[in-house]
Design an enzyme around this catalytic site. Structure first.
Site, PDB file in Angstrom:
ATOM      1  CB  ALA A   1      -0.879  -0.017   1.241  1.00 36.28           C
TER       2      ALA A   1
ATOM      3  N   GLY B   1       0.593  -4.995   0.777  1.00 33.75           N
ATOM      4  CA  GLY B   1      -0.593  -4.993  -0.086  1.00 33.75           C
ATOM      5  C   GLY B   1      -0.348  -5.674  -1.425  1.00 33.75           C
TER       6      GLY B   1
ATOM      7  CD  GLU C   1      -2.704  -7.252   2.558  1.00 29.43           C
ATOM      8  OE1 GLU C   1      -2.250  -6.117   2.316  1.00 29.43           O
ATOM      9  OE2 GLU C   1      -3.493  -7.470   3.496  1.00 29.43           O
TER      10      GLU C   1
ATOM     11  CD  GLU D   1       1.555  -5.680   5.578  1.00 28.01           C
ATOM     12  OE1 GLU D   1       2.312  -6.642   5.839  1.00 28.01           O
ATOM     13  OE2 GLU D   1       0.817  -5.665   4.575  1.00 28.01           O
TER      14      GLU D   1
HETATM   15  N1  CO8 Z   1       4.610   3.075  -0.708  1.00 27.83           N
HETATM   16  C1  CO8 Z   1       5.074   4.242  -1.211  1.00 27.83           C
HETATM   17  N2  CO8 Z   1       6.263   4.376  -1.822  1.00 27.83           N
HETATM   18  C2  CO8 Z   1       7.031   3.269  -1.916  1.00 27.83           C
HETATM   19  C3  CO8 Z   1       6.620   2.021  -1.401  1.00 27.83           C
HETATM   20  C4  CO8 Z   1       5.332   1.948  -0.780  1.00 27.83           C
HETATM   21  N3  CO8 Z   1       4.864   0.795  -0.300  1.00 27.83           N
HETATM   22  N4  CO8 Z   1       7.600   1.122  -1.629  1.00 27.83           N
HETATM   23  C5  CO8 Z   1       8.576   1.795  -2.265  1.00 27.83           C
HETATM   24  N5  CO8 Z   1       8.240   3.071  -2.444  1.00 27.83           N
HETATM   25  C6  CO8 Z   1       9.022   4.147  -3.081  1.00 27.83           C
HETATM   26  C7  CO8 Z   1      10.226   4.518  -2.250  1.00 27.83           C
HETATM   27  O1  CO8 Z   1       9.867   5.422  -1.232  1.00 27.83           O
HETATM   28  C8  CO8 Z   1      11.125   5.132  -3.308  1.00 27.83           C
HETATM   29  O2  CO8 Z   1      10.664   6.438  -3.578  1.00 27.83           O
HETATM   30  P1  CO8 Z   1      11.709   7.703  -3.535  1.00 27.83           P
HETATM   31  O3  CO8 Z   1      12.617   7.435  -4.708  1.00 27.83           O
HETATM   32  O4  CO8 Z   1      10.819   8.868  -3.747  1.00 27.83           O
HETATM   33  O5  CO8 Z   1      12.414   7.637  -2.245  1.00 27.83           O
HETATM   34  C9  CO8 Z   1      10.828   4.314  -4.555  1.00 27.83           C
HETATM   35  O6  CO8 Z   1       9.572   3.664  -4.301  1.00 27.83           O
HETATM   36  C10 CO8 Z   1      11.852   3.210  -4.807  1.00 27.83           C
HETATM   37  O7  CO8 Z   1      11.962   2.434  -3.609  1.00 27.83           O
HETATM   38  P2  CO8 Z   1      13.391   2.129  -2.906  1.00 27.83           P
HETATM   39  O8  CO8 Z   1      14.361   3.206  -3.215  1.00 27.83           O
HETATM   40  O9  CO8 Z   1      13.109   1.834  -1.476  1.00 27.83           O
HETATM   41  O10 CO8 Z   1      13.797   0.811  -3.697  1.00 27.83           O
HETATM   42  P3  CO8 Z   1      14.766  -0.350  -3.167  1.00 27.83           P
HETATM   43  O11 CO8 Z   1      15.022  -1.222  -4.347  1.00 27.83           O
HETATM   44  O12 CO8 Z   1      15.926   0.222  -2.434  1.00 27.83           O
HETATM   45  O13 CO8 Z   1      13.879  -1.175  -2.102  1.00 27.83           O
HETATM   46  C11 CO8 Z   1      11.899  -2.280  -1.307  1.00 27.83           C
HETATM   47  C12 CO8 Z   1      12.771  -1.895  -2.511  1.00 27.83           C
HETATM   48  C13 CO8 Z   1      12.666  -3.276  -0.443  1.00 27.83           C
HETATM   49  C14 CO8 Z   1      10.644  -2.933  -1.856  1.00 27.83           C
HETATM   50  C15 CO8 Z   1      11.573  -1.020  -0.486  1.00 27.83           C
HETATM   51  O14 CO8 Z   1      11.082  -0.029  -1.369  1.00 27.83           O
HETATM   52  C16 CO8 Z   1      10.533  -1.245   0.576  1.00 27.83           C
HETATM   53  O15 CO8 Z   1      10.846  -1.799   1.623  1.00 27.83           O
HETATM   54  N6  CO8 Z   1       9.270  -0.795   0.353  1.00 27.83           N
HETATM   55  C17 CO8 Z   1       8.213  -0.866   1.308  1.00 27.83           C
HETATM   56  C18 CO8 Z   1       7.710  -2.276   1.447  1.00 27.83           C
HETATM   57  C19 CO8 Z   1       6.638  -2.340   2.484  1.00 27.83           C
HETATM   58  O16 CO8 Z   1       6.857  -2.096   3.656  1.00 27.83           O
HETATM   59  N7  CO8 Z   1       5.407  -2.673   2.056  1.00 27.83           N
HETATM   60  C20 CO8 Z   1       4.297  -2.767   2.934  1.00 27.83           C
HETATM   61  C21 CO8 Z   1       3.557  -1.492   2.945  1.00 27.83           C
HETATM   62  S1  CO8 Z   1       2.248  -1.487   4.142  1.00 27.83           S
HETATM   63  C22 CO8 Z   1       1.006  -2.303   3.419  1.00 27.83           C
HETATM   64  O17 CO8 Z   1       1.090  -2.702   2.300  1.00 27.83           O
HETATM   65  C23 CO8 Z   1      -0.203  -2.481   4.274  1.00 27.83           C
HETATM   66  C24 CO8 Z   1      -1.406  -2.887   3.469  1.00 27.83           C
HETATM   67  C25 CO8 Z   1      -2.634  -2.737   4.276  1.00 27.83           C
HETATM   68  C26 CO8 Z   1      -2.989  -1.315   4.475  1.00 27.83           C
HETATM   69  C27 CO8 Z   1      -4.261  -1.188   5.194  1.00 27.83           C
HETATM   70  C28 CO8 Z   1      -4.836   0.178   5.140  1.00 27.83           C
HETATM   71  C29 CO8 Z   1      -4.853   0.933   6.394  1.00 27.83           C
END
Ligand code: CO8
Length: 257
Positions: free
Chosen positions: A63, A108, A111, A131
């Site tokens: 998400a 997400g 999911e 998460e």
């Molecule tokens: N949301 C928003 N932006 C994101 C997300 C995300 N989930 N994932 C990555 N990005 C963005 C980064 O911020 C970055 O943007 P910027 O260049 O502006 O800084 C860009 O994408 C590229 O990402 P990275 O530089 O981090 O890329 P890497 O190759 O270094 O890393 C990863 C890749 C490991 C996937 C890393 O991006 C990461 O850990 N992302 C987050 C993963 C995560 O925690 N996902 C779970 C999110 S929570 C969720 O999904 C809950 C769902 C239920 C919600 C319920 C509603 C209330």
């Protein structure tokens, strides 16, 4: 930002999440777009299968954390409900939906992949429910679908640790159904979609419904539902065609009715 809808072959749609600046993160706008695309596809009588994938290095990295960060509990509840309803739409879409997991399927994204009928993944793909690193839990039914898919203990392990696993481990757990080289991912999904497209479309759709309804019901209820759908196929052209073609030793020409 966007989602691409392509039709590489008759009867097959490929839906590609393409919002690479955020690794295809799921925002409210993305859910609106997904709902609209699947709504449009549902009107297409010639459609036989859908492939859902992501552009770039992610399937979907979760998400949208930037959109969610400032939510209050009411907004979080409403976002979770929105995500759940769009994923349910995909899960119950009348045609098979194959997830082509090309890269990160986190939070997400995992999911969303689990809402598809099965998951074919690149050997570069990674999956997980991280998460707990963010102080939250899955909100798009991840706790529910993951435990149904891999069993409750393995689901709890993945949920409690937030561990991101590789494709081989996801395959072992049954989270992924098949793992292929990255260059073979779309060709393999297209091959599966093409195979499905040769079958009786209503029968395929009924198989999906029977499994989806049955896994949430008792065996007796599931059997009742199956028998009803089985009976209904005997009112179709395709049942007559399929059985006649078998007896006449020729390929069946299904019409989807
Ligand atoms: N949301 C928003 N932006 C994101 C997300 C995300 N989930 N994932 C990555 N990005 C963005 C980064 O911020 C970055 O943007 P910027 O260049 O502006 O800084 C860009 O994408 C590229 O990402 P990275 O530089 O981090 O890329 P890497 O190759 O270094 O890393 C990863 C890749 C490991 C996937 C890393 O991006 C990461 O850990 N992302 C987050 C993963 C995560 O925690 N996902 C779970 C999110 S929570 C969720 O999904 C809950 C769902 C239920 C919600 C319920 C509603 C209330």
């Amino acid at each position: 930002m966007g989602i691409r809808l392509e039709r590489p072959e008759p009867g097959i749609a490929v839906v590609t999440l393409d919002r690479q600046e955020s690794l295809n993160a799921l925002s409210l706008a993305v859910f609106d777009e997904l709902e609209a695309i699947f709504g449009e596809l549902a009107q297409d009588a010639a459609l036989r299968a859908v492939i859902l994938t992501g552009a770039g290095k992610a399937f979907v990295a979760g998400a949208d954390i930037k959109e969610m960060a400032a939510f209050n509990p009411a907004q979080a509840r409403s976002f979770a409900r929105r995500g759940q309803s769009v994923l349910a739409l995909i899960e119950n879409f009348p045609r098979p939906v194959i997830a082509a997991v090309n890269g990160f399927a986190l939070g997400g994204g995992c999911e969303l992949a689990m809402a598809c009928d099965f998951r074919i993944a690149s050997d570069k793909a990674k999956a997980g429910q991280p998460e707990v690193n963010l102080g939250v839990l899955p909100g798009f039914a991840g706790t529910q679908r993951l435990s149904r898919l891999v069993g409750r203990a393995r689901a709890k392990y993945l949920l409690f640790t937030g561990e991101v696993i590789g494709a081989a481990r996801a395959l072992e757990l049954g989270l992924f159904d098949e793992v292929v080289a990255p260059e073979n991912l779309l060709p393999r999904c297209l091959e599966i979609a093409r195979t499905i497209a040769t079958k009786a479309p209503l029968a395929v759709s009924y198989c999906k419904q029977a499994v989806n309804v049955g896994v949430e019901a008792t065996l007796a209820q599931g059997q009742d539902y199956e028998a009803e759908l089985f009976a209904q196929t005997f009112a179709t052209h395709d049942q007559k065609e399929g059985m006649t073609a078998f007896i006449e030793k020729r390929p069946a020409a299904f019409l989807g009715q």
